[in-house]
Motif scaffolding. Structure first.
Motif, short mmCIF file in Angstrom:
data_model
loop_
_atom_site.label_atom_id
_atom_site.label_comp_id
_atom_site.label_asym_id
_atom_site.label_seq_id
_atom_site.Cartn_x
_atom_site.Cartn_y
_atom_site.Cartn_z
N GLN A 87 5.69 -2.60 47.30
CA GLN A 87 4.34 -3.08 47.63
C GLN A 87 3.67 -3.59 46.37
O GLN A 87 3.44 -2.83 45.43
N PHE A 88 3.37 -4.89 46.32
CA PHE A 88 2.68 -5.40 45.15
C PHE A 88 1.19 -5.11 45.26
O PHE A 88 0.60 -5.30 46.34
N PRO A 89 0.60 -4.67 44.18
CA PRO A 89 -0.85 -4.45 44.20
C PRO A 89 -1.54 -5.76 44.55
O PRO A 89 -1.18 -6.81 44.01
N ALA A 90 -2.52 -5.69 45.43
CA ALA A 90 -3.17 -6.90 45.93
C ALA A 90 -3.74 -7.74 44.79
O ALA A 90 -3.74 -8.96 44.86
N SER A 91 -4.18 -7.06 43.71
CA SER A 91 -4.83 -7.81 42.62
C SER A 91 -3.89 -8.76 41.90
O SER A 91 -4.33 -9.75 41.32
N ILE A 92 -2.57 -8.49 41.91
CA ILE A 92 -1.67 -9.41 41.21
C ILE A 92 -0.77 -10.19 42.16
O ILE A 92 0.06 -10.98 41.73
N ALA A 93 -0.94 -9.98 43.48
CA ALA A 93 -0.01 -10.60 44.44
C ALA A 93 0.01 -12.12 44.32
O ALA A 93 1.08 -12.74 44.20
N ASP A 94 -1.18 -12.72 44.33
CA ASP A 94 -1.24 -14.19 44.27
C ASP A 94 -0.63 -14.73 42.98
O ASP A 94 0.11 -15.70 42.98
N GLN A 95 -0.98 -14.02 41.90
CA GLN A 95 -0.45 -14.45 40.61
C GLN A 95 1.08 -14.36 40.61
O GLN A 95 1.77 -15.22 40.06
N PHE A 96 1.59 -13.31 41.24
CA PHE A 96 3.03 -13.15 41.29
C PHE A 96 3.67 -14.27 42.10
O PHE A 96 4.69 -14.83 41.70
N LEU A 97 3.07 -14.60 43.25
CA LEU A 97 3.63 -15.67 44.08
C LEU A 97 3.66 -17.00 43.32
O LEU A 97 4.63 -17.76 43.43
N ARG A 123 2.61 -9.68 33.23
CA ARG A 123 2.86 -8.37 32.64
C ARG A 123 1.55 -7.76 32.16
O ARG A 123 1.31 -6.55 32.32
N GLY A 124 0.71 -8.61 31.55
CA GLY A 124 -0.59 -8.13 31.05
C GLY A 124 -1.42 -7.55 32.18
O GLY A 124 -1.99 -6.45 32.05
N GLU A 125 -1.46 -8.25 33.31
CA GLU A 125 -2.24 -7.78 34.45
C GLU A 125 -1.67 -6.48 35.00
O GLU A 125 -2.42 -5.55 35.35
N LEU A 126 -0.36 -6.43 35.05
CA LEU A 126 0.31 -5.23 35.56
C LEU A 126 0.02 -4.04 34.65
O LEU A 126 -0.20 -2.91 35.11
N PHE A 127 0.05 -4.32 33.33
CA PHE A 127 -0.21 -3.27 32.36
C PHE A 127 -1.58 -2.64 32.58
O PHE A 127 -1.75 -1.42 32.50
N LYS A 128 -2.57 -3.52 32.91
CA LYS A 128 -3.94 -3.02 33.12
C LYS A 128 -4.02 -2.03 34.26
O LYS A 128 -4.80 -1.09 34.22
N ILE A 129 -3.19 -2.24 35.29
CA ILE A 129 -3.33 -1.36 36.46
C ILE A 129 -2.18 -0.37 36.61
O ILE A 129 -2.14 0.38 37.58
N GLU A 130 -1.24 -0.37 35.65
CA GLU A 130 -0.04 0.45 35.85
C GLU A 130 -0.35 1.94 35.97
O GLU A 130 0.38 2.67 36.65
N ASN A 169 2.40 4.43 41.06
CA ASN A 169 3.51 5.35 40.92
C ASN A 169 4.38 4.84 39.76
O ASN A 169 4.73 3.66 39.72
N PRO A 170 4.67 5.72 38.75
CA PRO A 170 5.38 5.24 37.56
C PRO A 170 6.70 4.54 37.87
O PRO A 170 7.03 3.53 37.25
N ILE A 171 7.45 5.04 38.83
CA ILE A 171 8.74 4.41 39.14
C ILE A 171 8.51 3.04 39.76
O ILE A 171 9.18 2.07 39.41
N ASP A 172 7.50 2.96 40.65
CA ASP A 172 7.16 1.65 41.22
C ASP A 172 6.79 0.68 40.12
O ASP A 172 7.25 -0.47 40.10
N ALA A 173 5.96 1.14 39.21
CA ALA A 173 5.53 0.26 38.11
C ALA A 173 6.74 -0.21 37.31
O ALA A 173 6.88 -1.39 36.99
#
Lengths: 416, 224
Positions: free
Chosen positions: B111-121, B179-186, B190-194
């Motif tokens: 499940q991608f966090p909604a905040s980075i989903a668009d950026q990821f796509l 990666r920067g965005e992901l780092f902010k919310i990691e 869940n650590p394994i998910d991250a």
């Protein structure tokens, strides 16, 4: 000579068999390049081949026929026993025809020229005596077998390099193709007609002065080039096809050129290879009618027609399948590449024909294709197969000779 | 004799290579509907697309093996056969990475966090663009062989490869930003998910890397 009709009848029959074999197998090589590159459909290829093989055989086949008729066997030794030449030539025809038949059934790469020369040398050396072979002339023929693929390869290399430089590597290849292809057509038509006029026509009884020959060749070539230019101008760029293949339209322009070189190739093949079938036949006719071995004898035109006709029948009955098979396998030979190979091979063969050398059209074409390959024009050439093709004459000559010797002794025993 | 004349033309690697990049690209392109479904949590749809990806990756693999089999050492070619095989290998890796990345996402129902989903796509789109540009460049092989690797055609391919490089650089930038965005919310994940999210970003980015390497391989062919 007594029983002359028996001899002539048998020789005509065997000659027809041989000519059929040439038409069935060998012509495919001359035509398949055009079919493979889609410059011609199979039907069109058969039409072109039928007309130009026949014309080549009848108009320009004389010199090579002379070589096969009396260049290989030293007929002076046979003055007292002319019938031996008759048996021998019959044997050679039947041997070469049989060997070709066996080989093509198995798909072995054999050359008609090598078969017939091997057969004639075989019966002469063993049946009559080692001195009965004109080894000097045979040596020259063998040299021409080595030289012809090399020369064709070199010419093809130069032609394809020029195509790359003048057309394919330019910013506007289509414009350049439309400009230069008529020039190529001119040169192709000029070379082929000039050599034919200079070297071929005298055997049909036509003599044209050197100056007139050039003028005539230039005139014919100009007309053909203009016709070509007319068709080229009508080719419109196909933007959709060009998106996938930039040279799509360019290659269609070369397709027009390839129709010309296909005609030239068929003509060249007919002029050189018909001799394999009718050279021995001519020798038999000459001896049978005169009762002795005549130094000079006019070749009856019906013999040429029989040879040319036999090739056309072979082409129509069996050759179309071979053309289809080969054509399908060489689709990578686009018109720009295919014409380079064809023009080089046709030029080489016509020159050889003019000098009376019986050469292998297929080997010449293989040499030409390798030349295009050396100009980095072909993605992949299987050198093993090339090696096998050239090695084939090492087997073909003894095989033709061996069969000819057997048939020679049989004919000597059973024929009157 | 006739058949032998046909056989001297070794089976040309050009058309199969062009076909192979086509399959590899189509495989990579399936990542767009795959991730679109995954981001929305539509796992039935994602599984279906994942099936397509696997099928295309297999197809690319089979073709790769076939091309290798038909390039015997006795072939005489204007370019070294090794270079063509290398090109084939990197082309194939575009499909491989696609399969790997979709496998991880599918297996973990990530499940991608909604905040980075668009950026990821967007990042995925850009990687697919790179694969598309690689396909465009490889399609020129045919013309390159015709011209003997000289002249205007070479300039054309060089320009295509430059464009490919630009796209790849763009994916690198997008990857760093992601990666920067992901780092902010990691910390909230869940650590394994991250951990696996970083992994998925990395593997997706490799699609553009492989596409770029296709360009490098083509460049090597040009220098012969």
């Amino acid at each position: 000579m007594e029983h002359q009709y028996v001899y002539i009848g048998l020789a005509a029959l065997f000659g027809l068999f041989m000519a059929w074999g040439i038409g069935a197998n060998d012509v495919a090589n001359a035509m398949a390049t055009s079919v493979g590159s889609k410059a011609l459909t199979i039907k069109q290829a058969i039409m072109v081949a039928a007309v130009f093989e026949f014309l080549g055989a009848v108009l320009a086949g004389g010199a090579v026929t002379e070589t096969v008729r009396k260049g290989i066997v030293d007929t002076d030794l046979l003055a007292a026993t002319p019938e031996l030449l008759v048996y021998g030539m019959l044997a050679a025809l039947l041997a070469a025809g049989t060997w070709l038949f066996i080989a093509s059934k198995h798909g072995w790469p054999v050359s008609t020229t090598h078969s017939i020369v091997g057969a004639i040398v075989g019966f002469a050396a063993v049946g009559i005596g080692i001195d009965a072979v004109q080894w000097g002339k045979v040596g020259k023929i063998v040299m021409s077998w080595i030289a012809s693929p090399l020369v064709a390869g070199f010419i093809a290399y130069l032609i394809y390099q020029s195509v790359q430089r003048l057309i394919l590597r330019q910013d506007d290849p289509l414009e350049q193709a439309k400009r230069y292809v008529p020039v190529y057509i001119f040169f192709a038509a000029f070379t082929l007609t000039l050599v034919t006029i200079l070297k071929g026509l005298k055997h049909v009884g036509l003599t044209i002065s050197l100056r007139d020959s050039y003028i005539l060749a230039i005139a014919i070539a100009t007309v053909i080039a203009l016709i070509g230019a007319f068709f080229i101008r009508r080719i419109k760029p196909d933007k959709k096809a060009e998106k996938r293949q930039h040279f799509y339209t360019v290659e269609r322009v070369f397709g027009v050129l390839m129709i010309v070189t296909a005609c030239g190739m068929a003509f060249a093949h007919g002029s050189n290879d018909v001799a394999n079938a009718i050279g021995p036949l001519a020798a038999v006719i000459s001896v049978a009618q005169n009762g002795y071995i005549a130094a000079e004898s006019k070749l009856p035109i019906w013999v040429m027609i029989l040879g040319g006709g036999g090739i056309v029948i072979g082409l129509a009955t069996y050759g179309r399948h071979v053309i289809a098979t080969v054509g399908e396998k060489i689709t990578r030979l686009t018109p720009s590449r295919g014409f380079s190979a064809e023009l080089a091979a046709a030029t080489t063969v016509v020159i050889a024909t003019g000098t009376g050398m019986p050469i292998s059209t297929t080997h010449t074409l293989v040499g030409a294709v390798l030349g295009v390959g050396l100009a980095r024009g072909i993605e992949a050439i299987d050198l093993r197969v090339v090696g096998r093709i050239f090695a084939s004459w090492v087997i073909t000559i003894p095989a033709g000779a061996f069969l000819a010797i057997i048939f020679f002794y049989i004919f000597k025993t059973i024929l009157p | 004799m006739g058949i032998m004349l046909a056989n001297i033309f070794g089976s040309s690697p050009v058309v199969p290579l062009e076909k192979h990049i086509e399959i590899a690209y189509r495989c990579a392109k399936r990542l767009q509907p795959f991730f679109a479904a995954a981001v929305n949590g539509n796992w039935t749809k994602a599984a279906k697309v994942r099936g397509d990806i696997e099928m295309l990756e297999h197809k690319a693999d089979d073709l790769k093996k076939e091309i290798r089999l038909h390039l015997p050492k006795s072939l005489f070619m204007p370019v070294p056969r090794e270079d063509l095989l290398e090109l084939l290998l990197v082309q194939d890796k575009i499909a491989n990475r696609t399969k790997d990345v979709s496998g991880i996402v599918m297996g973990r129902k990530m499940q991608f966090p909604a905040s980075i989903a668009d950026q990821f796509l967007e990042f995925v789109d850009r990687n697919v663009d790179a694969a598309k540009q690689a396909r465009k460049s490889v399609r020129e092989l045919d013309e390159l062989f015709s011209t003997g690797f000289r002249g205007a055609e070479v300039d054309l391919v060089v320009a295509m490869i430059e464009e490919l490089d630009k796209i790849e650089t763009d994916t690198d930038n997008k990857q760093a930003a992601l990666r920067g965005e992901l780092f902010k919310i990691e910390a909230s994940l869940n650590p394994i998910d991250a951990f696996f999210m970083y992994k998925v970003i990395e593997l997706t980015g490799e699609i553009a890397d492989m596409a770029e390497r296709v360009g490098r391989r083509l460049e090597l062919l040009l220098s012969h």
